[in-house]
Write a protein that holds these residues in place. Structure first.
Motif, PDB file in Angstrom:
ATOM      1  N   GLY A  18      85.514  32.766  13.697  1.00  0.00           N
ATOM      2  CA  GLY A  18      84.414  32.765  15.324  1.00  0.00           C
ATOM      3  C   GLY A  18      84.854  34.299  16.271  1.00  0.00           C
ATOM      4  N   ALA A  19      86.336  34.318  15.451  1.00  0.00           N
ATOM      5  CA  ALA A  19      87.330  35.781  15.885  1.00  0.00           C
ATOM      6  C   ALA A  19      86.504  37.260  15.300  1.00  0.00           C
ATOM      7  N   PRO A  20      85.682  37.311  14.400  1.00  0.00           N
ATOM      8  CA  PRO A  20      84.862  38.786  14.085  1.00  0.00           C
ATOM      9  C   PRO A  20      84.113  38.857  15.505  1.00  0.00           C
ATOM     10  N   LEU A  21      83.073  38.106  16.044  1.00  0.00           N
ATOM     11  CA  LEU A  21      82.888  38.525  17.119  1.00  0.00           C
ATOM     12  C   LEU A  21      82.906  38.248  18.271  1.00  0.00           C
ATOM     13  N   ALA A  22      84.765  38.316  18.632  1.00  0.00           N
ATOM     14  CA  ALA A  22      85.236  38.001  19.582  1.00  0.00           C
ATOM     15  C   ALA A  22      84.916  39.446  20.932  1.00  0.00           C
ATOM     16  N   ALA A  23      85.572  40.211  20.143  1.00  0.00           N
ATOM     17  CA  ALA A  23      85.419  41.615  20.547  1.00  0.00           C
ATOM     18  C   ALA A  23      84.256  41.826  21.088  1.00  0.00           C
ATOM     19  N   ARG A  24      83.244  42.051  20.525  1.00  0.00           N
ATOM     20  CA  ARG A  24      82.047  42.604  20.935  1.00  0.00           C
ATOM     21  C   ARG A  24      81.517  41.520  21.830  1.00  0.00           C
ATOM     22  N   LEU A  25      81.437  40.418  22.068  1.00  0.00           N
ATOM     23  CA  LEU A  25      81.281  38.923  22.701  1.00  0.00           C
ATOM     24  C   LEU A  25      82.152  39.109  23.943  1.00  0.00           C
ATOM     25  N   SER A  26      82.618  39.191  23.852  1.00  0.00           N
ATOM     26  CA  SER A  26      83.893  39.481  25.233  1.00  0.00           C
ATOM     27  C   SER A  26      83.395  41.188  26.204  1.00  0.00           C
ATOM     28  N   LEU A  52      84.540  27.551  16.882  1.00  0.00           N
ATOM     29  CA  LEU A  52      83.566  28.930  16.421  1.00  0.00           C
ATOM     30  C   LEU A  52      83.952  29.519  18.038  1.00  0.00           C
ATOM     31  N   ALA A  53      83.689  29.098  19.244  1.00  0.00           N
ATOM     32  CA  ALA A  53      83.208  30.026  20.036  1.00  0.00           C
ATOM     33  C   ALA A  53      84.541  30.344  20.596  1.00  0.00           C
ATOM     34  N   LEU A  54      85.143  29.618  20.714  1.00  0.00           N
ATOM     35  CA  LEU A  54      86.761  29.622  21.574  1.00  0.00           C
ATOM     36  C   LEU A  54      87.145  31.742  21.463  1.00  0.00           C
TER      37      LEU A  54
END
Length: 409
Positions: free
Chosen positions: A269-277, A319-321
């Motif tokens: 789930g980390a690749p989406l972290a920067a964008r989602l956060s 995944l979402a963490l």
């Protein structure tokens, strides 16, 4: 990854912390397995795990203020060095067969209390070595690093345990020693010399001030309410799975792999972290993460029959963490002044984890008397309660951490 290449201090900080977290992840497998194998008691294993977590939570009250007053590089070296000495001592005691449950518990609790300085000290270092514009990327890397250490450390711990508790702890102690040697040296506080004369007499005032800062921010205050209840159900999960499969005589290396599955989910789930956060409200991320926790915990009622099906469910739950943690961390760093970073992280960590020791203790009692079914049901119920609170606080959140920093400054 450019910030790692272009900032040697940041690279050394990551190396030091990944080694230290690897050692701690190994201990999270070795200590409960030792108790369960020698004493065959989920109650004792749960009690010791709960006491260790309680020690971390209580000592965290003061660790942030300490990190704000003493050079953070020195603190990290001292903490990692103490962990090396204490785990090494326990390894020797186990080797000579003089360690009992009381000694294991005592040394584990002391290490747990000492280790709480690691997080606040690291974030003080980050504040001093990283430009504000790169804090979001830096905290995302930190989140991925922690998950990687957990991912690798759990199966290593399971594999090492097959060599015996003494050998496993001896190797773990050596890892902490190398970690201490990797810690970078950073500058002292922004106002050198002023700290000793103006701030030293006000240590407990500063501790209280950290809690006031957290509860003075509406978003952080509501996040603490939700996370404290959520962690009551989430934190005991690794202990529950370890105990369930140890009682089924599952090989320790398989248990280690199972415990690392949450880290697999976090890394995926980390690749989406920067964008989602930076684009999604914190409350929305909380709702997504908690919903996944509730569903996967209910799934474990059936999925815990086999380690591989349980592993798949645990991967999904993680995944979402990373997006959630990255958003909370970068927001907290961005809106906090450098001199208060340690105190704020400690205060938020204390309230976020205040109920978790109770969760582990209750899980141990339920496993000893009524079985895993009721543990999974109770955990799902607790996380559903946290989800309900998140819905109530849905209007509280931030779309962009950068905007929050701009408004704060």
């Amino acid at each position: 990854m450019n910030i790692v290449k272009n900032n040697p201090a940041f690279a050394r900080l990551q190396a030091a912390n990944v080694l230290n977290e690897l050692g701690l992840a190994i201990s999270y497998v070795i200590i409960p397995l030792t108790i369960l194998t020698v004493y065959n008691s989920p109650f004792l294993a749960g009690l010791i795990s709960a006491l260790c977590l309680a020690a971390r939570t209580l000592s965290a009250i003061f660790s942030g203020a300490i990190a704000d007053r003493i050079n953070p590089s020195l603190l990290l070296k001292a903490s990692f060095g103490a962990e090396f000495l204490l785990w090494g001592a326990l390894a020797l005691l186990l080797y000579f067969q003089v360690a009992n449950v009381y000694i294991i518990a005592l040394l584990s609790i002391i290490v747990a209390a000492i280790s709480t300085i690691d997080g606040p000290a690291e974030f003080v270092v980050l504040k001093r070595i990283m430009p504000t514009a790169e804090l979001g990327a830096a905290t995302s890397i930190t989140e991925a690093r922690s998950s990687t250490a957990q991912l690798v450390g759990n199966p290593i711990g399971g594999a090492l345990y097959s060599l015996g508790g003494a050998a496993a702890l001896g190797i773990q102690a050596a890892i902490h020693c190398v970690a201490a040697l990797c810690v970078p040296q950073v500058r002292d506080a922004c106002t050198p010399g002023a700290e000793d004369t103006t701030r030293a007499p006000r240590f407990f005032t500063e501790v209280k001030y950290g809690f006031r800062l957290v509860f003075g921010d509406t978003a952080l205050r509501h996040l603490m309410y939700v996370s404290s209840i959520a962690n009551l159900g989430v934190v005991p999960m690794s202990f529950v799975l370890l105990t369930v499969f140890q009682q089924k005589n599952t090989d320790s290396w398989i248990i280690g792999i199972l415990l690392s599955c949450f880290g697999v989910g976090v890394i995926l789930g980390a690749p989406l972290a920067a964008r989602l956060s930076s684009t999604v409200r914190l409350s929305t991320l909380l709702i997504i993460a908690l919903s996944m926790f509730v569903l996967t915990t209910l799934g474990l009622i059936v999925g815990s029959a086999h380690p591989w099906s349980a592993g798949i469910l645990v991967i999904i739950s993680g995944l979402a963490l990373p997006a959630l943690n990255s958003a909370i961390t970068s927001y907290t760093v961005a809106v906090t002044e450098e001199k208060d970073v340690g105190k704020v992280f400690s205060a938020s960590g204390v309230f976020g984890m205040i109920l978790a020791p109770l969760g582990i203790f209750v899980a141990g009692v339920l496993l000893a008397h009524v079985g895993a079914l009721w543990v999974f049901l109770s955990q799902a119920l607790v996380m559903a309660l946290a989800l309900a609170l998140t819905r109530i606080f849905h209007g509280v959140g931030l779309k962009r951490c950068v905007k929050s920093k701009e408004s704060a400054s």
